[in-house]
Scaffold this motif. Structure first.
Motif, short mmCIF file in Angstrom:
data_model
loop_
_atom_site.label_atom_id
_atom_site.label_comp_id
_atom_site.label_asym_id
_atom_site.label_seq_id
_atom_site.Cartn_x
_atom_site.Cartn_y
_atom_site.Cartn_z
N UNK A 1 0.76 16.43 21.28
CA UNK A 1 2.02 15.73 20.95
C UNK A 1 1.72 14.34 20.40
N UNK A 2 0.76 13.62 21.07
CA UNK A 2 0.42 12.28 20.63
C UNK A 2 -0.17 12.31 19.22
N UNK A 3 -1.03 13.34 18.98
CA UNK A 3 -1.66 13.45 17.66
C UNK A 3 -0.63 13.67 16.58
N UNK A 4 0.40 14.54 16.89
CA UNK A 4 1.41 14.82 15.87
C UNK A 4 2.26 13.60 15.58
N UNK A 5 2.54 12.81 16.63
CA UNK A 5 3.33 11.59 16.42
C UNK A 5 2.55 10.61 15.56
N UNK A 6 1.26 10.42 15.86
CA UNK A 6 0.46 9.47 15.08
C UNK A 6 0.32 9.94 13.63
N UNK A 7 0.26 11.26 13.44
CA UNK A 7 0.17 11.78 12.07
C UNK A 7 1.47 11.50 11.31
N UNK A 8 2.59 11.69 11.98
CA UNK A 8 3.89 11.39 11.35
C UNK A 8 3.99 9.91 10.99
N UNK A 9 3.55 9.06 11.91
CA UNK A 9 3.60 7.62 11.65
C UNK A 9 2.71 7.25 10.48
N UNK A 10 1.51 7.87 10.45
CA UNK A 10 0.59 7.58 9.36
C UNK A 10 1.16 8.05 8.02
N UNK A 11 1.74 9.25 8.01
CA UNK A 11 2.37 9.73 6.77
C UNK A 11 3.50 8.81 6.34
N UNK A 12 4.32 8.39 7.30
CA UNK A 12 5.42 7.48 6.98
C UNK A 12 4.92 6.17 6.42
N UNK A 13 3.81 5.67 6.98
CA UNK A 13 3.24 4.41 6.51
C UNK A 13 2.80 4.52 5.05
N UNK A 14 2.08 5.59 4.72
CA UNK A 14 1.60 5.76 3.34
C UNK A 14 2.75 5.98 2.36
N UNK A 15 3.78 6.70 2.81
CA UNK A 15 4.94 6.91 1.93
C UNK A 15 5.70 5.61 1.73
N UNK A 16 5.79 4.78 2.78
CA UNK A 16 6.43 3.47 2.63
C UNK A 16 5.66 2.61 1.64
N UNK A 17 4.33 2.59 1.77
CA UNK A 17 3.51 1.80 0.84
C UNK A 17 3.70 2.30 -0.59
N UNK A 18 3.70 3.63 -0.77
CA UNK A 18 3.88 4.19 -2.12
C UNK A 18 5.24 3.82 -2.69
N UNK A 19 6.28 3.81 -1.85
CA UNK A 19 7.63 3.45 -2.32
C UNK A 19 7.67 2.00 -2.78
N UNK A 20 7.10 1.10 -1.99
CA UNK A 20 7.10 -0.31 -2.37
C UNK A 20 6.22 -0.57 -3.59
#
Length: 305
Positions: A1-20
């Motif tokens: 569960x922890x791994x999946x949450x960290x993966x989601x956060x990491x994906x969100x971080x990269x998508x946020x950076x790409x958007x900006x």
């Protein structure tokens, strides 16, 4: 569960950076369309982004997204007004870029977070700390310096900041998800945009369909502007649900920083010591504001439940 949450956060971080990053590079895209009048660009941007966003929502959710979004009282008129504000913001920004005001445009998006804070005080009865008031005061000194130093208000920056801050306030009050909200805003603007485009084409002021008009390259860029508008907004909406807001708050400075650097280094707009002093005041204010926000977020996270 922890791994999946960290993966989601990491994906969100990269998508946020790409958007900006996409938002930061947009001056280059609008510069490619410099031969097209700014009003025509923003009308095509509205029309094609509406087709894309509303089409995707209807394909994925039918009309359920529309019924759900408009079920909340007052949402329909709030989104109509926010649509007008974002349309104005897009139009002014595109005109400013192609008229040689990229640096001043970037200033508007540096000012925007501080203006958001002031709107929160005025309309949402939020309270500012002494540090936040200090940030606002220093930024105000920067704007006043630019005004007196160059004999006029940096009106482009202030209009961009004000329109986007008011847009954000209305979207907060409307309490509707980001993508359905954008779809309704786009739908409100779609018919007037298409009507103006049709009038332009039939009165010799457009070049989308006319023989000897914009040509296939510019036509393709106009159509693609809808995708370029929708993608970072969708990415931002995805990321903001998965990344801490304090992180998003810092990442948002990627776009105006890139726009500022493009204005100075690529478009070779003037940036003398007088302008540098005014910008420096605003950057110092933002640094104080960001550090204070991070400190408060960490303090709340460490507080016992």
């Amino acid at each position: 569960m922890i791994a999946s949450v960290s993966r989601e956060t990491r994906n969100g971080l990269w998508i946020a950076i790409a958007s900006f990053l996409l938002w930061g590079l947009m001056p280059l895209y609008w510069h490619l369309l410099k031969a097209v009048p700014s009003l025509q660009i923003v009308l095509h941007r509205i029309a094609w982004s509406a087709v894309l966003v509303v089409g995707w929502l209807c394909w994925s959710q039918g009309l359920q997204w529309l019924r759900k979004a408009l079920a909340t009282p007052r949402v329909w008129w709030m989104l109509a007004l926010s649509g007008v504000l974002i349309g104005f913001n897009w139009g002014l920004y595109i005109w400013a870029v192609n008229a040689g005001h990229v640096v001043e445009s970037s200033l508007g998006y540096f000012i925007n977070p501080l203006l958001n804070v002031l709107l929160g005080v005025v309309f949402l009865r939020e309270r500012l700390t002494r540090t936040q008031w200090t940030s606002v005061a220093i930024a105000t000194i920067g704007v006043l310096w630019l005004t007196f130093r160059f004999g006029q208000l940096p009106w482009i920056a202030l209009a961009l900041a004000a329109s986007f801050a008011l847009y954000g306030l209305l979207r907060k009050l409307a309490a509707v998800d980001s993508i359905p909200g954008l779809g309704i805003e786009s739908a409100y603007l779609f018919l007037p945009a298409v009507a103006l485009l049709a009038w332009s084409e039939t009165h010799g002021q457009g070049g989308f369909f006319a023989a000897g008009g914009y040509g296939p390259w510019l036509v393709a860029l106009l159509v693609f502007s809808g995708l370029l508008t929708a993608l970072p907004l969708i990415g931002f909406a995805y990321a903001v649900r998965r990344v801490p807001l304090s992180t998003v708050g810092l990442l948002q400075y990627i776009a105006p920083t890139m726009q500022f650097l493009l204005g100075v280094l690529f478009f070779h707009e003037p940036f003398d010591s007088g302008r540098a002093l005014g910008f420096a005041c605003i950057w110092v204010a933002l640094a104080i504001f960001a550090v204070d926000g991070l400190w408060r977020t960490r303090r709340q996270a460490m507080a016992p439940a």
